[in-house]
Every structure is written in C-alpha cells, then in structure tokens.
Design a protein around this motif. Structure first.
Motif, PDB file in Angstrom:
ATOM      1  N   UNK A   1       0.784  -1.232   0.000  1.00  0.00           N
ATOM      2  CA  UNK A   1       0.000   0.000   0.000  1.00  0.00           C
ATOM      3  C   UNK A   1       0.814   1.279   0.000  1.00  0.00           C
ATOM      4  N   UNK A   2       2.142   1.174   0.062  1.00  0.00           N
ATOM      5  CA  UNK A   2       3.002   2.357   0.159  1.00  0.00           C
ATOM      6  C   UNK A   2       3.990   2.393  -0.999  1.00  0.00           C
ATOM      7  N   UNK A   3       4.056   3.558  -1.681  1.00  0.00           N
ATOM      8  CA  UNK A   3       4.892   3.686  -2.864  1.00  0.00           C
ATOM      9  C   UNK A   3       5.655   5.016  -2.847  1.00  0.00           C
ATOM     10  N   UNK A   4       6.853   4.990  -3.402  1.00  0.00           N
ATOM     11  CA  UNK A   4       7.626   6.211  -3.629  1.00  0.00           C
ATOM     12  C   UNK A   4       7.204   6.721  -5.002  1.00  0.00           C
ATOM     13  N   UNK A   5       6.395   7.783  -5.008  1.00  0.00           N
ATOM     14  CA  UNK A   5       5.738   8.237  -6.231  1.00  0.00           C
ATOM     15  C   UNK A   5       6.378   9.526  -6.728  1.00  0.00           C
ATOM     16  N   UNK A   6       6.581   9.614  -8.032  1.00  0.00           N
ATOM     17  CA  UNK A   6       7.092  10.834  -8.647  1.00  0.00           C
ATOM     18  C   UNK A   6       5.953  11.840  -8.757  1.00  0.00           C
ATOM     19  N   UNK A   7       6.126  13.006  -8.121  1.00  0.00           N
ATOM     20  CA  UNK A   7       5.107  14.046  -8.100  1.00  0.00           C
ATOM     21  C   UNK A   7       5.460  15.151  -9.086  1.00  0.00           C
ATOM     22  N   UNK A   8       4.430  15.738  -9.687  1.00  0.00           N
ATOM     23  CA  UNK A   8       4.574  16.959 -10.477  1.00  0.00           C
ATOM     24  C   UNK A   8       3.933  18.086  -9.694  1.00  0.00           C
ATOM     25  N   UNK A   9       4.713  19.120  -9.379  1.00  0.00           N
ATOM     26  CA  UNK A   9       4.183  20.224  -8.592  1.00  0.00           C
ATOM     27  C   UNK A   9       4.721  21.538  -9.146  1.00  0.00           C
ATOM     28  N   UNK A  10       3.843  22.315  -9.776  1.00  0.00           N
ATOM     29  CA  UNK A  10       4.211  23.622 -10.308  1.00  0.00           C
ATOM     30  C   UNK A  10       5.546  23.554 -11.070  1.00  0.00           C
TER      31      UNK A  10
ATOM     32  N   UNK B   1      -9.440  10.699  -2.364  1.00  0.00           N
ATOM     33  CA  UNK B   1      -9.138  10.621  -0.937  1.00  0.00           C
ATOM     34  C   UNK B   1     -10.334  10.074  -0.170  1.00  0.00           C
ATOM     35  N   UNK B   2     -10.064   9.769   1.078  1.00  0.00           N
ATOM     36  CA  UNK B   2     -11.116   9.538   2.054  1.00  0.00           C
ATOM     37  C   UNK B   2     -11.137  10.745   2.999  1.00  0.00           C
ATOM     38  N   UNK B   3     -12.291  11.364   3.164  1.00  0.00           N
ATOM     39  CA  UNK B   3     -12.444  12.381   4.212  1.00  0.00           C
ATOM     40  C   UNK B   3     -12.843  11.635   5.486  1.00  0.00           C
TER      41      UNK B   3
ATOM     42  N   UNK C   1       3.896   7.877  -0.547  1.00  0.00           N
ATOM     43  CA  UNK C   1       2.438   7.927  -0.476  1.00  0.00           C
ATOM     44  C   UNK C   1       1.936   6.575   0.042  1.00  0.00           C
ATOM     45  N   UNK C   2       1.096   6.619   1.062  1.00  0.00           N
ATOM     46  CA  UNK C   2       0.395   5.405   1.477  1.00  0.00           C
ATOM     47  C   UNK C   2      -1.059   5.542   1.058  1.00  0.00           C
ATOM     48  N   UNK C   3      -1.580   4.500   0.432  1.00  0.00           N
ATOM     49  CA  UNK C   3      -2.945   4.500  -0.092  1.00  0.00           C
ATOM     50  C   UNK C   3      -3.808   3.588   0.777  1.00  0.00           C
ATOM     51  N   UNK C   4      -4.942   4.105   1.232  1.00  0.00           N
ATOM     52  CA  UNK C   4      -5.777   3.410   2.213  1.00  0.00           C
ATOM     53  C   UNK C   4      -7.030   2.802   1.593  1.00  0.00           C
ATOM     54  N   UNK C   5      -7.413   1.648   2.120  1.00  0.00           N
ATOM     55  CA  UNK C   5      -8.757   1.128   1.907  1.00  0.00           C
ATOM     56  C   UNK C   5      -9.630   1.636   3.056  1.00  0.00           C
TER      57      UNK C   5
END
Length: 219
Positions: free
Chosen positions: A161-170, A212-214, A178-182
């Motif tokens: 559930x956890x990955x080192x993700x390449x982000x694009x930011x400005x 996301x989950x709120x 990033x950890x992704x949740x169920x």
C-alpha cells in the motif's frame, strides 16, 4: 528527506502566496458547524504548511497551533498571521510522530494531505499521538489517500500500500512517499475512536483525479 528538502526550497523562494495557498480547503470550511457544535476552541493543525487552514480557523475565533516540519513554511505562516494582525495563532516545528503537547490538549485536530506521506508504522504512531493529545469527545478531521487514486501502484513499492511516487508540482518533479488506504484499513487504524465517518472525496482534473477519504472521528 528528499521531499522535505524540496518543500524547504519551494517555500524559501516563494515571495507571494498563490491563490490556492490563501484559501482553506473546502472540507475544513464545511466542517465549521461541527466544530462550533462540539464547542471546540483549542485547535491543532497538523502539517499546517504556510497556514491556509490555520489562518482561516483563527479568523473564525478559534485558538490554533500549527505544526510542520518545514521551517520555511512556518516562517510564511508566522508572517501571514502577523500581517493579518492575528494573535490567536502559534506555529511550531514538530513531527506528527512526536507531538510536543500534554494529553488532552486540543478539542479538535485537523490534518490536510499530510498523514499519508509516511510508511505504515509512522502513520500508526501519528494516530496514537493524535488520540493522546485530543480531548475526550474531541474531533479529528483529515483526508487520507484512497487506493482508488490514479497514482496507486505507481513508483517504487516500499511496502504493502506504500509507494515512492514521482510528483509533479508547479513545474517541479520530486519523489515522495504515499500510502494508499482502503476504507477497512482506516477503520482499523482508528479503532480507538468511538465514532468514525469515512466519505470519498476527490480533486483535480478528470485524467489525473486525486481520490481521498475524508475522515471525521470522535474520541
């Protein structure tokens, strides 16, 4: 560490806050009536950045402490509060896994797009810390990345559930955890809270939809 360095660099050269950093996130605004209803007055903004939500809540009359690991972001938050003449804001450099507060210090704790940037053991520790410093019947409100997000499964896998993700930011690119949740995982994570609400939310453009989950939990 790499993402912290990137954010420190970003905030160090930021002269004027873009519009998106001057506005509170919608789900914080929407929850204002809940905070008033439960009589919240002492707030913690965990991962406050430059203070977009901290400043908003302070203007609503709440006493707010904002914490972040970026010293440059905190300088911006402090300067912003001083320009606005706001005296009910305090900012501190601190980590979510080691909150420097006594037990039951806050009526409400918010965290926007922060907690999921960690491995599972640190996320679990952060939730323990949050539970410890939240008053009985206090509210915890946050967003957590969903496994339905388009980035799930991309990048280097760190753990389940956890990955080192390449982000694009400005126009910048950097790698960040990033950890992704169920939904089930969140329920387990927040098992010590007595009431838990979990609702899917999303932002961004259709081809790159951030999901996301709120989460609203009552201690």
């Amino acid at each position: 560490m790499m993402s912290l360095m990137m954010w420190e660099e970003y905030y160090s050269v930021l002269r004027h806050l873009p519009d998106w950093l001057r506005k509170p996130v919608p789900f914080i605004v929407e929850a204002l009536f809940l905070f008033r209803k439960c009589g919240a007055h002492q707030f913690l903004d965990l991962g406050c950045g430059v203070g977009r939500n901290t400043i908003y809540l302070a203007k609503q009359g709440f006493n707010v402490i904002g914490i972040d690991i970026s010293k440059n972001a905190l300088k911006k938050a402090k300067s912003w509060s001083e320009i606005e003449g706001i005296t009910n804001v305090t900012v501190l450099c601190a980590s979510m896994t080691h909150l420097p507060f006594v037990s039951r210090a806050f009526n409400a704790i918010i965290s926007v797009s922060v907690i999921h940037h960690a491995v599972k053991k640190d996320i679990e520790k952060a939730i323990e810390e949050i539970h410890e410093v939240l008053k009985d019947n206090g509210l915890f409100l946050a967003n957590l990345l969903s496994m339905e997000d388009y980035r799930y499964g991309s990048g280097l896998k760190i753990e389940e559930g956890t990955f080192q993700v390449l982000e694009d930011f400005e126009e910048k690119q950097f790698e960040e955890i990033h950890h992704f949740f169920s939904q089930k995982e969140i329920q387990t994570l927040l098992a010590d809270f007595k009431r838990i609400g979990i609702v899917p939310i999303q932002s961004g453009k259709e081809e790159r939809l951030h999901k996301y989950w709120k989460v609203i939990a009552e201690k």
